[in-house]
Design a protein around this motif. Structure first.
Motif, mmCIF file in Angstrom:
data_model
loop_
_atom_site.group_PDB
_atom_site.id
_atom_site.type_symbol
_atom_site.label_atom_id
_atom_site.label_comp_id
_atom_site.label_asym_id
_atom_site.label_seq_id
_atom_site.Cartn_x
_atom_site.Cartn_y
_atom_site.Cartn_z
ATOM 1 N N VAL A 85 -5.764 -2.720 -6.299
ATOM 2 C CA VAL A 85 -6.577 -2.767 -5.081
ATOM 3 C C VAL A 85 -7.820 -1.896 -5.239
ATOM 4 C CG1 VAL A 85 -6.620 -2.389 -2.596
ATOM 5 C CG2 VAL A 85 -4.532 -3.238 -3.689
ATOM 6 N N ASN B 173 -3.639 -4.804 4.348
ATOM 7 C CA ASN B 173 -2.971 -5.234 3.118
ATOM 8 C C ASN B 173 -2.638 -6.724 3.132
ATOM 9 O OD1 ASN B 173 -0.761 -4.453 5.089
ATOM 10 N ND2 ASN B 173 0.484 -5.284 3.426
ATOM 11 N N TYR C 177 0.800 -1.217 0.000
ATOM 12 C CA TYR C 177 0.000 0.000 0.000
ATOM 13 C C TYR C 177 0.841 1.279 0.000
ATOM 14 C CZ TYR C 177 -4.363 -2.534 1.210
ATOM 15 O OH TYR C 177 -5.470 -3.343 1.204
ATOM 16 N N TRP D 107 -10.230 1.504 3.608
ATOM 17 C CA TRP D 107 -8.935 1.464 2.914
ATOM 18 C C TRP D 107 -8.120 2.718 3.200
ATOM 19 C CZ3 TRP D 107 -7.845 2.472 -2.893
ATOM 20 C CH2 TRP D 107 -6.598 1.961 -3.248
#
Length: 270
Positions: free
Chosen positions: A117, A165, A107, A195
């Motif tokens: 993602v 993640n 990420y 997120w």
């Protein structure tokens, strides 16, 4: 509650025999980093394929997540690995999944995984919410949000809600997500919001994290007041989880959620 990890051979023989009735005999059992909330998380290499096996004692307080994952599995094949079998035997609850090839999503700013993602979160949002007794987002957030804001979290979307993640596996074909124990029914923009916190924890500024969230259509139409309320509730939640002496892993989430709440509050003032 921490969970002591065990190896596959530590399982009672009756449990292993029941698992291998579904997989066939195994050639290797390799511990994996995924499944931090499980007593067992291994990849079993078998002649007919490789399986990811996770297990909890039936008296563990989180064992209900095993049942929830088994309930959800038939509906999430487009975004998650297939459930091969569930075994409840000799005091253990075991889930046997298709093993995914690939790596845990990165990420960090600039990571090539980020577009995949974002696309995954959008695909999760396209999965119709099944008619099973899922918890509702407003119920999960009510202890940390002002009562007047709970209506922002309501909806009929099918949500994963744990965008750690480590739960997202990326390969050349895209990304898929594991660990559906916290599947929830709620507002369609919430997975993108969850997120955001993980992106900030990975090094993004709140503004950068929100730009990535904006790649998900549901976020683009989310009410600003609802996002503010979620950022505030998340900061309260992670502070409570961390308590007075949070570990380093939890501290990252405490700091990330607090930074996002501050960013949203400044945006309100201006």
């Amino acid at each position: 509650m921490s969970i002591n990890r065990i190896s596959y051979t530590d399982l009672p023989q009756a449990v292993r025999l029941a698992v291998e009735d579904t997989t066939g005999p195994y050639e290797a059992a390799t511990p994996v980093a995924e499944g931090l909330n499980n007593a067992l998380a291994v990849k079993l290499a078998c002649p007919q394929g490789t399986f990811f096996v996770k297990a909890l004692p039936v008296d563990h307080r989180w064992v209900w997540t095993q049942a929830r994952e088994a309930e959800v599995a038939p509906y999430v094949g487009s975004v998650a690995p297939a459930l091969h079998a569930r075994v409840v035997e000799a005091g253990w609850d075991v889930l046997v999944f298709e093993a995914l090839e690939g790596h845990q999503a990165n990420y960090a700013p600039g990571s090539p995984d980020l577009p995949r993602v974002a696309e995954l979160i959008a695909r999760i949002g396209q999965v119709e919410c099944p008619e099973i007794p899922l918890r509702r987002a407003e119920q999960r957030l009510q202890s940390h949000a002002d009562a007047s804001t709970l209506s922002y979290f309501t909806g009929e979307a099918f949500l994963h809600t744990d965008l750690n993640n480590g739960n997202v596996i990326v390969n050349t074909g895209g990304a898929r997500i594991v660990d559906w124990g916290w599947a929830t029914r709620g507002a369609p923009w919430l997975d993108a919001a969850y997120w955001v916190i993980w992106l900030i924890a990975a090094g993004h500024t709140p503004r950068s994290a929100e730009r990535w969230a904006a790649r998900v259509t549901a976020w683009q139409v989310a009410p600003s007041q609802g996002i503010n309320a979620f950022a505030d509730a998340s900061a309260r939640m992670w502070a409570e989880i961390g308590g007075v002496s949070p570990d380093n892993w939890t501290r990252r989430l405490i700091e990330a959620s607090a930074a996002w709440r501050e960013f949203r509050s400044i945006a309100i003032e201006h």
